[in-house]
Motif scaffolding. Structure first.
Motif, PDB file in Angstrom:
ATOM      1  N   LEU A 145       0.866  -1.173   0.000  1.00  0.00           N
ATOM      2  CA  LEU A 145       0.000   0.000   0.000  1.00  0.00           C
ATOM      3  C   LEU A 145       0.903   1.223   0.000  1.00  0.00           C
ATOM      4  CD1 LEU A 145      -1.288  -2.051   2.613  1.00  0.00           C
ATOM      5  CD2 LEU A 145      -3.241  -0.874   1.598  1.00  0.00           C
ATOM      6  N   ALA A 146       0.752   2.083  -0.994  1.00  0.00           N
ATOM      7  CA  ALA A 146       1.632   3.242  -1.120  1.00  0.00           C
ATOM      8  C   ALA A 146       0.794   4.476  -1.418  1.00  0.00           C
ATOM      9  CB  ALA A 146       2.677   3.019  -2.215  1.00  0.00           C
ATOM     10  N   ASN A 147       0.478   5.224  -0.371  1.00  0.00           N
ATOM     11  CA  ASN A 147      -0.281   6.458  -0.512  1.00  0.00           C
ATOM     12  C   ASN A 147       0.716   7.611  -0.421  1.00  0.00           C
ATOM     13  OD1 ASN A 147      -2.167   8.480  -0.543  1.00  0.00           O
ATOM     14  ND2 ASN A 147      -3.015   8.041   1.483  1.00  0.00           N
ATOM     15  N   ILE A 148       1.316   7.936  -1.551  1.00  0.00           N
ATOM     16  CA  ILE A 148       2.401   8.919  -1.547  1.00  0.00           C
ATOM     17  C   ILE A 148       2.049  10.042  -2.519  1.00  0.00           C
ATOM     18  CG2 ILE A 148       4.910   9.163  -1.566  1.00  0.00           C
ATOM     19  CD1 ILE A 148       5.188   6.192  -1.414  1.00  0.00           C
ATOM     20  N   LEU A 149       2.823  10.216  -3.577  1.00  0.00           N
ATOM     21  CA  LEU A 149       2.572  11.206  -4.616  1.00  0.00           C
ATOM     22  C   LEU A 149       3.007  10.610  -5.952  1.00  0.00           C
ATOM     23  CD1 LEU A 149       3.886  14.448  -2.873  1.00  0.00           C
ATOM     24  CD2 LEU A 149       1.490  13.922  -3.370  1.00  0.00           C
ATOM     25  N   ALA A 150       2.542  11.208  -7.046  1.00  0.00           N
ATOM     26  CA  ALA A 150       2.782  10.635  -8.365  1.00  0.00           C
ATOM     27  C   ALA A 150       4.272  10.512  -8.696  1.00  0.00           C
ATOM     28  CB  ALA A 150       2.079  11.471  -9.429  1.00  0.00           C
ATOM     29  N   ASN A 151       5.049  11.575  -8.492  1.00  0.00           N
ATOM     30  CA  ASN A 151       6.456  11.534  -8.893  1.00  0.00           C
ATOM     31  C   ASN A 151       7.253  10.438  -8.198  1.00  0.00           C
ATOM     32  OD1 ASN A 151       6.315  13.495 -10.848  1.00  0.00           O
ATOM     33  ND2 ASN A 151       6.889  15.178  -9.496  1.00  0.00           N
ATOM     34  N   PRO A 152       7.221  10.346  -6.858  1.00  0.00           N
ATOM     35  CA  PRO A 152       7.970   9.255  -6.229  1.00  0.00           C
ATOM     36  C   PRO A 152       7.443   7.875  -6.613  1.00  0.00           C
ATOM     37  CG  PRO A 152       6.745  10.528  -4.591  1.00  0.00           C
ATOM     38  CD  PRO A 152       6.697  11.293  -5.864  1.00  0.00           C
ATOM     39  N   LEU A 153       6.146   7.748  -6.841  1.00  0.00           N
ATOM     40  CA  LEU A 153       5.615   6.449  -7.260  1.00  0.00           C
ATOM     41  C   LEU A 153       6.178   6.038  -8.614  1.00  0.00           C
ATOM     42  CD1 LEU A 153       1.875   6.630  -6.137  1.00  0.00           C
ATOM     43  CD2 LEU A 153       3.670   5.176  -5.184  1.00  0.00           C
ATOM     44  N   ARG A 154       6.265   6.993  -9.540  1.00  0.00           N
ATOM     45  CA  ARG A 154       6.855   6.686 -10.847  1.00  0.00           C
ATOM     46  C   ARG A 154       8.335   6.333 -10.701  1.00  0.00           C
ATOM     47  NH1 ARG A 154       3.400  11.077 -12.895  1.00  0.00           N
ATOM     48  NH2 ARG A 154       5.037  12.545 -12.293  1.00  0.00           N
ATOM     49  N   GLN A 155       9.053   7.104  -9.896  1.00  0.00           N
ATOM     50  CA  GLN A 155      10.496   6.917  -9.762  1.00  0.00           C
ATOM     51  C   GLN A 155      10.867   5.570  -9.124  1.00  0.00           C
ATOM     52  OE1 GLN A 155      11.573  10.414  -7.575  1.00  0.00           O
ATOM     53  NE2 GLN A 155      11.166  11.792  -9.282  1.00  0.00           N
ATOM     54  N   MET A 156      10.006   5.066  -8.257  1.00  0.00           N
ATOM     55  CA  MET A 156      10.339   3.831  -7.552  1.00  0.00           C
ATOM     56  C   MET A 156       9.703   2.596  -8.181  1.00  0.00           C
ATOM     57  SD  MET A 156       8.063   4.046  -4.042  1.00  0.00           S
ATOM     58  CE  MET A 156       8.938   5.503  -3.484  1.00  0.00           C
ATOM     59  N   ALA A 157       9.161   2.718  -9.383  1.00  0.00           N
ATOM     60  CA  ALA A 157       8.481   1.586 -10.015  1.00  0.00           C
ATOM     61  C   ALA A 157       9.393   0.373 -10.171  1.00  0.00           C
ATOM     62  CB  ALA A 157       7.915   2.005 -11.370  1.00  0.00           C
ATOM     63  N   THR A 158      10.624   0.595 -10.621  1.00  0.00           N
ATOM     64  CA  THR A 158      11.546  -0.530 -10.834  1.00  0.00           C
ATOM     65  C   THR A 158      11.883  -1.221  -9.525  1.00  0.00           C
ATOM     66  OG1 THR A 158      12.513   0.498 -12.799  1.00  0.00           O
ATOM     67  CG2 THR A 158      13.824  -1.189 -11.692  1.00  0.00           C
ATOM     68  N   GLN A 159      12.217  -0.443  -8.491  1.00  0.00           N
ATOM     69  CA  GLN A 159      12.552  -1.038  -7.202  1.00  0.00           C
ATOM     70  C   GLN A 159      11.337  -1.692  -6.553  1.00  0.00           C
ATOM     71  OE1 GLN A 159      14.419   2.421  -5.295  1.00  0.00           O
ATOM     72  NE2 GLN A 159      16.364   1.333  -5.391  1.00  0.00           N
ATOM     73  N   MET A 160      10.175  -1.077  -6.728  1.00  0.00           N
ATOM     74  CA  MET A 160       8.954  -1.682  -6.196  1.00  0.00           C
ATOM     75  C   MET A 160       8.756  -3.065  -6.812  1.00  0.00           C
ATOM     76  SD  MET A 160       5.866  -0.863  -4.479  1.00  0.00           S
ATOM     77  CE  MET A 160       5.345   0.816  -4.821  1.00  0.00           C
ATOM     78  N   ALA A 161       8.863  -3.143  -8.135  1.00  0.00           N
ATOM     79  CA  ALA A 161       8.660  -4.418  -8.823  1.00  0.00           C
ATOM     80  C   ALA A 161       9.638  -5.486  -8.332  1.00  0.00           C
ATOM     81  CB  ALA A 161       8.802  -4.223 -10.326  1.00  0.00           C
ATOM     82  N   ALA A 162      10.868  -5.070  -8.046  1.00  0.00           N
ATOM     83  CA  ALA A 162      11.887  -6.021  -7.603  1.00  0.00           C
ATOM     84  C   ALA A 162      11.589  -6.592  -6.217  1.00  0.00           C
ATOM     85  CB  ALA A 162      13.254  -5.344  -7.598  1.00  0.00           C
ATOM     86  N   HIS A 163      10.722  -5.939  -5.450  1.00  0.00           N
ATOM     87  CA  HIS A 163      10.409  -6.390  -4.100  1.00  0.00           C
ATOM     88  C   HIS A 163       9.034  -7.039  -4.000  1.00  0.00           C
ATOM     89  CE1 HIS A 163      13.821  -3.775  -3.183  1.00  0.00           C
ATOM     90  NE2 HIS A 163      13.888  -4.351  -2.009  1.00  0.00           N
ATOM     91  N   LEU A 164       8.433  -7.360  -5.156  1.00  0.00           N
ATOM     92  CA  LEU A 164       7.106  -7.964  -5.153  1.00  0.00           C
ATOM     93  C   LEU A 164       7.173  -9.457  -5.405  1.00  0.00           C
ATOM     94  CD1 LEU A 164       5.078  -5.381  -7.297  1.00  0.00           C
ATOM     95  CD2 LEU A 164       5.077  -5.612  -4.802  1.00  0.00           C
ATOM     96  N   ALA A 165       6.304 -10.197  -4.753  1.00  0.00           N
ATOM     97  CA  ALA A 165       6.140 -11.618  -5.034  1.00  0.00           C
ATOM     98  C   ALA A 165       5.297 -11.779  -6.301  1.00  0.00           C
ATOM     99  CB  ALA A 165       5.446 -12.305  -3.858  1.00  0.00           C
ATOM    100  N   PRO A 166       5.360 -12.936  -6.967  1.00  0.00           N
ATOM    101  CA  PRO A 166       4.489 -13.165  -8.123  1.00  0.00           C
ATOM    102  C   PRO A 166       3.018 -13.008  -7.724  1.00  0.00           C
ATOM    103  CG  PRO A 166       6.195 -14.841  -8.009  1.00  0.00           C
ATOM    104  CD  PRO A 166       6.290 -14.061  -6.739  1.00  0.00           C
ATOM    105  N   SER A 167       2.245 -12.367  -8.589  1.00  0.00           N
ATOM    106  CA  SER A 167       0.807 -12.134  -8.384  1.00  0.00           C
ATOM    107  C   SER A 167       0.511 -11.167  -7.234  1.00  0.00           C
ATOM    108  CB  SER A 167       0.055 -13.446  -8.155  1.00  0.00           C
ATOM    109  OG  SER A 167       0.202 -14.313  -9.266  1.00  0.00           O
ATOM    110  N   ALA A 168       1.529 -10.452  -6.759  1.00  0.00           N
ATOM    111  CA  ALA A 168       1.311  -9.499  -5.670  1.00  0.00           C
ATOM    112  C   ALA A 168       0.401  -8.372  -6.122  1.00  0.00           C
ATOM    113  CB  ALA A 168       2.646  -8.934  -5.202  1.00  0.00           C
ATOM    114  N   HIS A 169      -0.353  -7.827  -5.177  1.00  0.00           N
ATOM    115  CA  HIS A 169      -1.186  -6.657  -5.424  1.00  0.00           C
ATOM    116  C   HIS A 169      -0.475  -5.418  -4.888  1.00  0.00           C
ATOM    117  CE1 HIS A 169      -4.375  -9.730  -5.805  1.00  0.00           C
ATOM    118  NE2 HIS A 169      -4.970  -8.828  -6.589  1.00  0.00           N
ATOM    119  N   ILE A 170      -0.640  -4.291  -5.596  1.00  0.00           N
ATOM    120  CA  ILE A 170      -0.171  -3.015  -5.071  1.00  0.00           C
ATOM    121  C   ILE A 170      -1.312  -1.998  -5.189  1.00  0.00           C
ATOM    122  CG2 ILE A 170       2.253  -3.474  -5.575  1.00  0.00           C
ATOM    123  CD1 ILE A 170       2.067  -1.561  -7.921  1.00  0.00           C
ATOM    124  N   ILE A 171      -1.461  -1.212  -4.147  1.00  0.00           N
ATOM    125  CA  ILE A 171      -2.482  -0.166  -4.099  1.00  0.00           C
ATOM    126  C   ILE A 171      -1.750   1.166  -4.041  1.00  0.00           C
ATOM    127  CG2 ILE A 171      -4.364   0.814  -2.730  1.00  0.00           C
ATOM    128  CD1 ILE A 171      -4.900  -2.077  -1.712  1.00  0.00           C
TER     129      ILE A 171
END
Length: 298
Positions: A231-257
C-alpha cells in the motif's frame, strides 16, 4: 484531551504556474530562513497550478518577501502575494469539530470522541486528526482502504508493506484484518513514531513494525520482501520513480495499491508500472484523487 493552543502567526499565500516554478520559490524561501522562522508548504491544485503558503514565526517585512519571490519567479507572482493573520486557536479541537467517522468497506476510521460509534461487525481504526497526515478523511486514504477491503475479500497476503505510512492508518487496517505482521515505513522519523504509537493504541502494536526508511535500499525492505501486498499512498512523482525497485520487491501475483494521485497523473503512473509487468485491475476517484489497484504478473 489536552488543548494545544498555537499562537497567532502571519501567513503569506500565493499561486504559481508549474511544479518547477513552485520548487524554485520553495527552495529559495527555505534557504532564506533559519529553522523555526518559517514553515513553507506547496500543494498542487486540480488545475495544475500550485498553491504556496508560508507561516512566519514573527511578522515579516512584506516587501522583502515579495522581492525574494520575484527573484525565483516574476514580479506578477510577487505582487499577487496575500498576507493575513492566522489567529491563535486550539487546532486539536478545531480539527475534530464535525469530523465524522469515515466508512470504507469493513473499516471505520474515527477519533477518540467517536469510539463508541463503531459497530461490532466493523474494524475500527482510531486516529486523532492532530497527529499527522492520514486520518482516513482524505480521499486518498479512503481510496486505499476501499481497495484493501476489496483485495482481502479473496486474498490473505502474508507479507504486507505500508510504504509512506504517515499516521499508520493503512498498516493498522491490514494488521487488524489479517492478524499478521505488517511493515510500515516512512521517510519522516516523526511519522514512524506516530504510526508506532497509533498501532499500540489500536491493539496491534505487536503486529505493526514501524520504521523510518528512505527508499528501497533500506535493509528493512530486503529483510521482509518479497511482498504480497504493498500500500503506497504517496505522490505521483515518487511512485513513478520507484516503479523498478517496487517491482523487484514484489512476489508473483502481488497486489499493489497506489494513491496520492491527481486524475491527470494516473495514466503516467499506470504506464510506469505496466512497463514492469504490473497491470491495472481497478481505478477509482474519490474527492478529486485517484487510487489504483494493480497486480504483478504471476
Amino acid at each position: 484531551m489536552t488543548a494545544i493552543i498555537t499562537p497567532a502567526t502571519t501567513r503569506a499565500l500565493f499561486a504559481i504556474g508549474t511544479e518547477a516554478a513552485a520548487k524554485r520559490v520553495v527552495d529559495l524561501l527555505n534557504e532564506s530562513f533559519d529553522d523555526g522562522q518559517a514553515a513553507i508548504a506547496a500543494f498542487e491544485r486540480p488545475d495544475g497550478r500550485w498553491d504556496i503558503s508560508v507561516h512566519f514565526a514573527e511578522p515579516p517585512v512584506e516587501d522583502a518577501i515579495r522581492e525574494l519571490v520575484a527573484l525565483a519567479s516574476d514580479e506578477e507572482v510577487a505582487r499577487s502575494i496575500v498576507f493575513d493573520t492566522v489567529e491563535a486557536k486550539d487546532w486539536v479541537a478545531e480539527s475534530l469539530e464535525g469530523l465524522a467517522p469515515v466508512r470504507a468497506g469493513r473499516f471505520i476510521v474515527h477519533g477518540q470522541h467517536d469510539r463508541d460509534k463503531v459497530p461490532p461487525n466493523k474494524l475500527g481504526i482510531e486516529i486523532e486528526a492532530a497527529l499527522a497526515f492520514g486520518t482516513g478523511h482524505h480521499g486518498t486514504t479512503r481510496g486505499c482502504l476501499l481497495f484493501l477491503d476489496y483485495v482481502l475479500r479473496s486474498k490473505s497476503p502474508k507479507r504486507v508493506l505500508d510504504l509512506g505510512s504517515g499516521t499508520g492508518v493503512l498498516a493498522i487496517a491490514a494488521a487488524k484484518a489479517l492478524k499478521r505482521r505488517v511493515l510500515a515505513t516512512d521517510i519522516d522519523p516523526v511519522c514512524a513514531v506516530v504510526a508506532r504509537e497509533n498501532a499500540r493504541l489500536n491493539g496491534v502494536g505487536n503486529l505493526v513494525e514501524s520504521v523510518c526508511a528512505t527508499g528501497f535500499a533500506s535493509p528493512a525492505f530486503g529483510e521482509k520482501a518479497p511482498f504480497d501486498l504493498v500500500l503506497a499512498n504517496i505522490l505521483a512523482n515518487p511512485l513513478r520513480q520507484m516503479a523498478t525497485q517496487m517491482a523487484a520487491h514484489l512476489a508473483p501475483s502481488a497486489h499493489i495499491i497506489l494513491s496520492g494521485l491527481l486524475p491527470h497523473q494516473a495514466m503516467s503512473v499506470i504506464a510506469a508500472y505496466r512497463a514492469r509487468n504490473i497491470t491495472l485491475l481497478r481505478h477509482q476517484q474519490i474527492e478529486g484523487w485517484s487510487s489504483l489497484l494493480m497486480q504483478r504478473a504471476g
